[in-house]
Design a protein around this motif. Structure first.
Motif, PDB file in Angstrom:
ATOM      1  N   ILE A 189      -9.958  12.253  84.483  1.00 38.27           N
ATOM      2  CA  ILE A 189      -9.519  13.636  84.669  1.00 38.27           C
ATOM      3  C   ILE A 189      -9.567  14.340  83.325  1.00 38.27           C
ATOM      4  O   ILE A 189      -8.928  13.927  82.357  1.00 38.27           O
ATOM      5  CB  ILE A 189      -8.096  13.695  85.250  1.00 38.27           C
ATOM      6  CG1 ILE A 189      -8.038  12.966  86.598  1.00 38.27           C
ATOM      7  CG2 ILE A 189      -7.646  15.146  85.389  1.00 38.27           C
ATOM      8  CD1 ILE A 189      -8.926  13.551  87.679  1.00 38.27           C
ATOM      9  N   LEU A 190     -10.334  15.409  83.260  1.00 38.73           N
ATOM     10  CA  LEU A 190     -10.492  16.195  82.040  1.00 38.73           C
ATOM     11  C   LEU A 190     -10.366  17.668  82.414  1.00 38.73           C
ATOM     12  O   LEU A 190     -11.145  18.171  83.221  1.00 38.73           O
ATOM     13  CB  LEU A 190     -11.848  15.916  81.398  1.00 38.73           C
ATOM     14  CG  LEU A 190     -12.148  16.640  80.088  1.00 38.73           C
ATOM     15  CD1 LEU A 190     -11.165  16.223  78.997  1.00 38.73           C
ATOM     16  CD2 LEU A 190     -13.587  16.363  79.644  1.00 38.73           C
ATOM     17  N   GLY A 191      -9.370  18.324  81.854  1.00 36.74           N
ATOM     18  CA  GLY A 191      -9.157  19.733  82.190  1.00 36.74           C
ATOM     19  C   GLY A 191      -8.841  19.949  83.648  1.00 36.74           C
ATOM     20  O   GLY A 191      -9.199  20.993  84.220  1.00 36.74           O
ATOM     21  N   GLY A 192      -8.193  18.956  84.270  1.00 31.47           N
ATOM     22  CA  GLY A 192      -7.825  19.070  85.678  1.00 31.47           C
ATOM     23  C   GLY A 192      -8.951  18.774  86.646  1.00 31.47           C
ATOM     24  O   GLY A 192      -8.763  18.877  87.862  1.00 31.47           O
ATOM     25  N   LYS A 193     -10.118  18.372  86.145  1.00 25.74           N
ATOM     26  CA  LYS A 193     -11.264  18.100  87.012  1.00 25.74           C
ATOM     27  C   LYS A 193     -11.727  16.661  86.856  1.00 25.74           C
ATOM     28  O   LYS A 193     -11.561  16.048  85.799  1.00 25.74           O
ATOM     29  CB  LYS A 193     -12.418  19.053  86.671  1.00 25.74           C
ATOM     30  CG  LYS A 193     -12.103  20.510  86.940  1.00 25.74           C
ATOM     31  CD  LYS A 193     -13.319  21.385  86.648  1.00 25.74           C
ATOM     32  CE  LYS A 193     -13.034  22.848  86.951  1.00 25.74           C
ATOM     33  NZ  LYS A 193     -14.221  23.711  86.665  1.00 25.74           N
ATOM     34  N   ARG A 194     -12.330  16.125  87.896  1.00 28.95           N
ATOM     35  CA  ARG A 194     -12.917  14.792  87.839  1.00 28.95           C
ATOM     36  C   ARG A 194     -14.226  14.830  87.056  1.00 28.95           C
ATOM     37  O   ARG A 194     -15.071  15.697  87.290  1.00 28.95           O
ATOM     38  CB  ARG A 194     -13.199  14.262  89.245  1.00 28.95           C
ATOM     39  CG  ARG A 194     -11.972  14.086  90.125  1.00 28.95           C
ATOM     40  CD  ARG A 194     -12.372  13.541  91.490  1.00 28.95           C
ATOM     41  NE  ARG A 194     -11.210  13.405  92.374  1.00 28.95           N
ATOM     42  CZ  ARG A 194     -11.235  12.840  93.574  1.00 28.95           C
ATOM     43  NH1 ARG A 194     -12.385  12.347  94.041  1.00 28.95           N
ATOM     44  NH2 ARG A 194     -10.141  12.759  94.312  1.00 28.95           N
ATOM     45  N   VAL A 195     -14.373  13.877  86.172  1.00 30.21           N
ATOM     46  CA  VAL A 195     -15.623  13.762  85.414  1.00 30.21           C
ATOM     47  C   VAL A 195     -16.122  12.326  85.506  1.00 30.21           C
ATOM     48  O   VAL A 195     -15.334  11.377  85.560  1.00 30.21           O
ATOM     49  CB  VAL A 195     -15.444  14.169  83.943  1.00 30.21           C
ATOM     50  CG1 VAL A 195     -15.135  15.652  83.826  1.00 30.21           C
ATOM     51  CG2 VAL A 195     -14.349  13.349  83.262  1.00 30.21           C
ATOM     52  N   ALA A 196     -17.435  12.159  85.560  1.00 35.01           N
ATOM     53  CA  ALA A 196     -18.032  10.825  85.633  1.00 35.01           C
ATOM     54  C   ALA A 196     -17.711  10.036  84.378  1.00 35.01           C
ATOM     55  O   ALA A 196     -17.886  10.531  83.258  1.00 35.01           O
ATOM     56  CB  ALA A 196     -19.544  10.935  85.821  1.00 35.01           C
ATOM     57  N   ALA A 197     -17.228   8.797  84.563  1.00 32.59           N
ATOM     58  CA  ALA A 197     -16.836   7.979  83.413  1.00 32.59           C
ATOM     59  C   ALA A 197     -17.102   6.505  83.668  1.00 32.59           C
ATOM     60  O   ALA A 197     -16.518   5.649  83.014  1.00 32.59           O
ATOM     61  CB  ALA A 197     -15.354   8.198  83.102  1.00 32.59           C
ATOM     62  N   GLY A 198     -17.989   6.224  84.617  1.00 25.42           N
ATOM     63  CA  GLY A 198     -18.206   4.839  85.013  1.00 25.42           C
ATOM     64  C   GLY A 198     -19.501   4.220  84.557  1.00 25.42           C
ATOM     65  O   GLY A 198     -19.892   3.173  85.075  1.00 25.42           O
ATOM     66  N   GLY A 199     -20.185   4.847  83.592  1.00 27.86           N
ATOM     67  CA  GLY A 199     -21.382   4.213  83.071  1.00 27.86           C
ATOM     68  C   GLY A 199     -22.657   4.958  83.397  1.00 27.86           C
ATOM     69  O   GLY A 199     -22.665   6.169  83.593  1.00 27.86           O
ATOM     70  N   GLY A 200     -23.754   4.208  83.468  1.00 32.40           N
ATOM     71  CA  GLY A 200     -25.056   4.787  83.758  1.00 32.40           C
ATOM     72  C   GLY A 200     -25.486   5.785  82.696  1.00 32.40           C
ATOM     73  O   GLY A 200     -25.197   5.645  81.510  1.00 32.40           O
ATOM     74  N   GLY A 201     -26.170   6.836  83.128  1.00 33.63           N
ATOM     75  CA  GLY A 201     -26.690   7.825  82.206  1.00 33.63           C
ATOM     76  C   GLY A 201     -25.624   8.525  81.394  1.00 33.63           C
ATOM     77  O   GLY A 201     -25.853   8.889  80.235  1.00 33.63           O
ATOM     78  N   PHE A 202     -24.444   8.719  81.984  1.00 31.87           N
ATOM     79  CA  PHE A 202     -23.365   9.379  81.245  1.00 31.87           C
ATOM     80  C   PHE A 202     -22.963   8.540  80.032  1.00 31.87           C
ATOM     81  O   PHE A 202     -22.675   9.068  78.967  1.00 31.87           O
ATOM     82  CB  PHE A 202     -22.161   9.600  82.166  1.00 31.87           C
ATOM     83  CG  PHE A 202     -22.434  10.551  83.299  1.00 31.87           C
ATOM     84  CD1 PHE A 202     -22.429  11.919  83.082  1.00 31.87           C
ATOM     85  CD2 PHE A 202     -22.718  10.078  84.574  1.00 31.87           C
ATOM     86  CE1 PHE A 202     -22.692  12.812  84.128  1.00 31.87           C
ATOM     87  CE2 PHE A 202     -22.983  10.955  85.613  1.00 31.87           C
ATOM     88  CZ  PHE A 202     -22.970  12.318  85.390  1.00 31.87           C
ATOM     89  N   PHE A 203     -22.935   7.220  80.201  1.00 36.93           N
ATOM     90  CA  PHE A 203     -22.575   6.341  79.095  1.00 36.93           C
ATOM     91  C   PHE A 203     -23.641   6.387  78.007  1.00 36.93           C
ATOM     92  O   PHE A 203     -23.326   6.385  76.810  1.00 36.93           O
ATOM     93  CB  PHE A 203     -22.413   4.915  79.617  1.00 36.93           C
ATOM     94  CG  PHE A 203     -22.029   3.912  78.562  1.00 36.93           C
ATOM     95  CD1 PHE A 203     -20.748   3.872  78.046  1.00 36.93           C
ATOM     96  CD2 PHE A 203     -22.955   2.986  78.099  1.00 36.93           C
ATOM     97  CE1 PHE A 203     -20.389   2.941  77.070  1.00 36.93           C
ATOM     98  CE2 PHE A 203     -22.608   2.042  77.139  1.00 36.93           C
ATOM     99  CZ  PHE A 203     -21.318   2.031  76.627  1.00 36.93           C
ATOM    100  N   ARG A 204     -24.908   6.431  78.404  1.00 37.71           N
ATOM    101  CA  ARG A 204     -25.991   6.477  77.416  1.00 37.71           C
ATOM    102  C   ARG A 204     -25.970   7.771  76.610  1.00 37.71           C
ATOM    103  O   ARG A 204     -26.187   7.783  75.407  1.00 37.71           O
ATOM    104  CB  ARG A 204     -27.351   6.361  78.115  1.00 37.71           C
ATOM    105  CG  ARG A 204     -27.853   4.965  78.303  1.00 37.71           C
ATOM    106  CD  ARG A 204     -29.271   4.954  78.817  1.00 37.71           C
ATOM    107  NE  ARG A 204     -29.396   5.453  80.167  1.00 37.71           N
ATOM    108  CZ  ARG A 204     -30.095   6.501  80.525  1.00 37.71           C
ATOM    109  NH1 ARG A 204     -30.755   7.214  79.617  1.00 37.71           N
ATOM    110  NH2 ARG A 204     -30.157   6.874  81.795  1.00 37.71           N
TER     111      ARG A 204
END
Length: 292
Positions: A189-204
């Motif tokens: 949760i960032l700024g009251g919103k869900r954000v992807a934090a489980g890996g894949g391209g976001f982690f890269r």
């Protein structure tokens, strides 16, 4: 002095598919051409097995039946190293493009291949591209009927390729009469919103500090395990390029490939990790306790 709580064990997973089988290239590389392309998944998985052995962690390898059929010895290597082998479907077709009968045939074929090549029972499933969502209520019925113990097939957020924004962020039982448990990939949760934090391209793409912050939020603030995933091709900067793919797809696929392995080494050494079937048992017990 009050003893410190032991660290929460998080779920570590690898979606085992080759570089040409990804959703980003599904409209530019025909499945009929797959066997003529350079197969790189085995070497990359072996590198991952070495990395996990160095860190003394166990993980779950959600593997395509297509890959298992062509790499039976690799399936046994995964199992012999103490990791869980689980299903990723047969050839990376998205669940929402199936009807229930087609989906049932796909997960049965993949499971049969995985069990034949590895010699172990397959109880876990992850949909390609996290493609179980509000359009596929029958998917859980089929998984339960075929005896799966858990699924990790939901990304509980909005995304242009996938996502079920109304799904729970943490493990839930999709069928009240079944023991099947769904374990969504991690969001923070960032700024009251869900954000992807489980890996894949976001982690890269994002700085490592973001993943550290997100996993700590889930572990410390919410007292829940994080669910992390990546792909073997993500540690392979020398893989072939697909020049006719859309630029957005190429940016997503190729950005920071050379930085991925060092970041993974830091991640697996910093946090406590375990197999998804162990997380599923834990989360099923939590659900049962809440229902009592």
């Amino acid at each position: 002095m009050i003893p410190a709580h032991p660290p929460i064990t998080n779920g570590l997973s690898v979606d085992v598919e080759d570089w040409f089988q990804v959703g980003a290239f599904e409209n530019v590389i025909d499945r009929q051409d797959w066997d003529g392309l350079s197969l790189r998944v085995e070497d990359n998985v072996l590198r991952i097995l070495d990395m996990f052995a160095e860190a003394d962690v166990k993980a779950t390898f959600f593997t395509l039946g297509w890959v298992a059929r062509r790499n039976p010895a690799l399936m046994r290597r995964i199992v012999d190293a103490g990791h869980e082998l689980a299903s990723h479907g047969y050839d990376h077709a998205r669940v929402f493009n199936f009807d229930r009968k087609q989906f049932g045939a796909d997960i049965k074929l993949a499971r049969d291949i995985l069990e034949d090549t590895s010699g172990v029972k397959i109880t876990g499933y992850r949909a390609p591209s996290f493609s179980i969502d509000e359009r596929t209520p029958w998917a859980y019925l089929e998984l339960a009927e075929q005896g799966y113990a858990y699924s990790s097939s939901v990304a509980p957020l909005a995304h242009d390729h996938y996502g079920w924004s109304d799904a729970p962020r943490f493990a839930f039982k999709p069928l009240p009469w079944s023991d099947l448990v769904e374990i969504p990939v991690t969001t923070a949760i960032l700024g009251g919103k869900r954000v992807a934090a489980g890996g894949g391209g976001f982690f890269r793409v994002l700085p490592y500090a973001f993943s550290r912050w997100a996993i700590r939020q889930v572990n410390r603030t919410e007292q829940r395990p994080a669910i992390f995933y990546f792909h073997p091709w993500e540690i392979d900067p020398a893989q072939p390029r697909v020049p006719n793919a859309p630029i957005k797809s190429r940016l997503r696929h190729y950005t920071n490939l050379g930085k991925m392995a060092p970041k993974l080494r830091e991640l697996v050494q910093e946090f406590a990790w375990g197999r998804m079937d162990m997380i599923a048992l834990q989360e099923a017990g939590r659900a049962a306790a809440l229902a009592a």
